[in-house]
Design an enzyme around this catalytic site. Structure first.
Site, short mmCIF file in Angstrom:
data_model
loop_
_atom_site.label_atom_id
_atom_site.label_comp_id
_atom_site.label_asym_id
_atom_site.label_seq_id
_atom_site.Cartn_x
_atom_site.Cartn_y
_atom_site.Cartn_z
N TYR A 142 -1.76 1.01 -41.53
CA TYR A 142 -2.99 0.54 -42.17
C TYR A 142 -3.44 1.48 -43.29
O TYR A 142 -4.25 1.11 -44.13
CB TYR A 142 -4.13 0.41 -41.15
N LYS A 190 7.67 2.37 -30.42
CA LYS A 190 8.84 1.52 -30.66
C LYS A 190 9.95 2.46 -31.13
O LYS A 190 10.52 2.33 -32.22
CB LYS A 190 8.46 0.46 -31.73
N ASP A 222 6.75 -3.82 -27.13
CA ASP A 222 7.00 -5.21 -26.70
C ASP A 222 6.92 -5.32 -25.18
O ASP A 222 6.34 -6.26 -24.63
CB ASP A 222 8.33 -5.75 -27.26
#
Ligand SMILES: NC(=O)c1ccc[n+]([C@@H]2O[C@H](COP(=O)([O-])OP(=O)(O)OC[C@H]3O[C@@H](n4cnc5c(N)ncnc54)[C@H](O)[C@@H]3O)[C@@H](O)[C@H]2O)c1
Length: 356
Positions: A142, A190, A222
């Protein structure tokens, strides 16, 4: 205690829900004898309309001079539907987070017994959920640069950037809170794909060694997204990077039954900010129907985290619990036909606090 707070209602339902949380804050101060002063300031779309800046300098000054900030929400369909707008309300939120150094967003997720049936998840799955998501708030994709479009306008790119120091300070915070809770930290990343995630894991593994009394687990995002709704009870403190945290905490909100129930505390280098996790819900703006509980519970976090006033926080939580038990709730969590207005719920909670 002297309490000097900045009130930033923002856009959409922001002013309606913040005024309820403010009433409740005033009631608690009256009950416990605290000396409360506050000032309002602009942020978001309303700030753009009035000053051209989504986070005006005067607003920042006020935040810096205050002991805490009570924040509503920003966002307006006018900007959501215009992707080419150069100045956007979200820049106000991101600018505030950056300028106040708010690197950690803390989101407790607990269930209310009387609301468990409102969760789209099975009762046996959500019962007893008591977890805390710690989302990194000033780094990652972001904020990463470069960000933009190619010259021919056919390619767009964002950058995910994290430094060792940014990771260290937030992972250490997770261990600090886990020690006061159920002593378990889940680090969500991740690392099988992303370079930044591999740095997260490397830094976290160093901190893990210094905290042998805390159980540490590493989980890919995930998998975490799946486990959070399959088995929310297994989590205590979850710590993760900005975008993963943004998504996982909205997902976690279904456990409580409504996005209108989840508070948050953003803490960092300067004044802390207390805000609901939901947005400005523009469809409900001005209708007096939005759930004020997330913002009222954010005020509870404000007493606890900004002022160390734990009893005051507890009193608010009890009053919220009682309002739910009494069925004095807004339409998003009402069981039958009967629901109450935003202002009626706020008033009930305020009066419960003053009269108990
Ligand atoms: N922190 C923030 O200020 C923040 C966060 C998210 C989105 N936004 C902005 O808010 C605007 C609307 O975004 P959105 O629709 O994706 O998210 P939203 O959180 O405003 O609303 C999503 C849905 O959640 C429910 N909801 C949210 N708050 C509620 C409340 N208090 N009571 C009852 N139900 C509630 C409603 O069903 C609503 O349709 C956009 O402009 C977006 O950029 C701001």
């Amino acid at each position: 205690m002297k309490m000097n707070i900045a009130i930033l209602p923002g856009d959409g339902i922001g002013p309606e829900i913040v005024s309820q949380a403010l009433q409740v804050t005033e009631a608690v101060c009256k009950k416990f004898g605290h000396d409360l002063t506050y000032k309002h300031a602009l942020v978001g779309a309303c700030a753009i309309e009035q000053t051209g800046n989504p986070y005006p300098d005067e607003t920042h000054e006020l935040c810096m001079q205050s002991d805490a900030v009570l924040f509503g929400a920003i966002g307006d369909p006018k900007y959501d539907n215009n992707p080419s707008a150069k100045v956007r309300p979200e820049q106000g939120l991101l600018g505030m987070r950056k300028k106040l150094g708010l690197y950690a967003n803390i989101r407790p997720v607990t269930t209310f017994e009387t609301l468990i049936h409102k969760s789209p998840l099975r009762t046996d799955i959500v019962t007893g959920t008591d977890l805390m998501c710690i989302r990194e708030l000033t780094g990652g994709i972001y904020f990463g640069r470069p960000q933009g479009r190619s010259e021919d306008n056919n390619v767009a790119f964002d950058s995910c950037v994290y430094s060792r120091e940014e990771i260290k300070r937030i992972v250490e915070l997770a261990y600090k809170y886990a020690r006061q809770r159920k002593k378990k930290v889940t680090i969500v990343d991740k690392a099988n794909v992303l370079c930044t995630s591999r740095l997260w894991r490397e830094v976290a593994q160093e901190i893990e060694k210094q905290n042998p009394d805390i159980t540490t687990e590493y989980m890919f995002v995930d998998n975490a997204a799946m486990q959070l709704i399959q088995w929310p009870n297994r989590f205590d403190v979850i710590v993760t990077e900005n975008m993963f945290g943004d998504i996982l905490t909205d997902e976690a909100s279904v456990i409580t039954g409504s996005l209108g129930m989840l508070p948050s505390a953003s803490i960092g280098l300067h004044t802390s900010v207390f805000e609901p996790i939901h947005g400005s819900y523009p469809q409900a703006a001005g209708k007096d129907i939005a759930n004020p509980i997330a913002t009222i519970l954010s005020a509870a976090l404000m007493f606890e985290y900004a002022f160390g006033l734990m009893d005051e926080g507890r009193v608010i939580r009890t009053a919220v619990d009682e309002s739910i038990k009494a069925g004095v709730v807004t339409e998003d969590i009402a069981s039958g036909d009967k629901s109450y207005k935003t202002s009626e719920v706020g008033k009930w909670i305020k009066e419960y606090i003053l009269n108990k």
